[in-house]
Scaffold this active site. Structure first.
Site, mmCIF file in Angstrom:
data_model
loop_
_atom_site.group_PDB
_atom_site.id
_atom_site.type_symbol
_atom_site.label_atom_id
_atom_site.label_comp_id
_atom_site.label_asym_id
_atom_site.label_seq_id
_atom_site.Cartn_x
_atom_site.Cartn_y
_atom_site.Cartn_z
ATOM 1 N N GLY A 49 -8.933 -8.987 0.068
ATOM 2 C CA GLY A 49 -9.167 -7.766 0.821
ATOM 3 C C GLY A 49 -8.038 -6.762 0.735
ATOM 4 C CB CYS A 50 -4.556 -6.942 -0.072
ATOM 5 S SG CYS A 50 -4.317 -7.716 1.532
ATOM 6 C CB ALA A 51 -5.428 -2.066 -2.707
ATOM 7 C CB SER A 52 -1.043 -4.556 -3.715
ATOM 8 O OG SER A 52 -0.857 -4.752 -2.330
#
Length: 138
Positions: A49-52
């Site tokens: 769920g994190c872009a990075s």
């Protein structure tokens, strides 16, 4: 009332009026944080769920919660550092009841993070709560 380390961040944010300075402050906190050992950067510690890329490695010792974390993005490393100040050192049973949204709102982060960063921050908080809740039930 949050952990003393988090209260220090709140006080520093109150002192820093410009958001560029606040971003720099968060990034500097991330830079100062010890890197997570590569051996701990495994699928079970990765936060979806994190872009990075984000990894959180929780520890519960004598009923006290703490975690280490890392990211390939400096601002996210800083956000991990802020979350560590909020959660590390709490009794594990108290972790799920922390009003992370309310505490982070004191910093004004919700108004200044991109939608992707906000989603990633929520995913990290959810992982922290989940791990602590599972431990508290066992």
């Amino acid at each position: 009332m949050a952990q003393p380390a988090f209260e220090d961040i709140v006080a520093d944010f109150d002192f820093l009026e410009d958001w560029e300075d606040r971003y720099r402050y968060v990034i500097d906190h991330g830079k100062a944080m010890q890197a997570l050992d590569d051996a701990l950067k495994v699928p079970s510690t990765k936060v979806d769920g994190c872009a990075s890329q984000v990894w959180l490695h929780p520890r519960i010792e004598s009923g006290v919660f703490s975690f280490e974390g890392d990211s390939d993005a400096m601002i996210v490393r800083g956000l991990i550092s802020v979350l560590r100040a909020l959660y590390n050192g709490l009794p594990v049973a108290e972790v799920p009841s922390v009003d992370a949204g309310g505490e982070l709102a004191r910093l004004g982060l919700n108004d200044h993070l991109s939608a992707q960063r906000s989603n990633g921050l929520r995913a990290m908080i959810e992982r922290i709560r989940l791990v602590a809740a599972e431990e508290a039930q066992s």
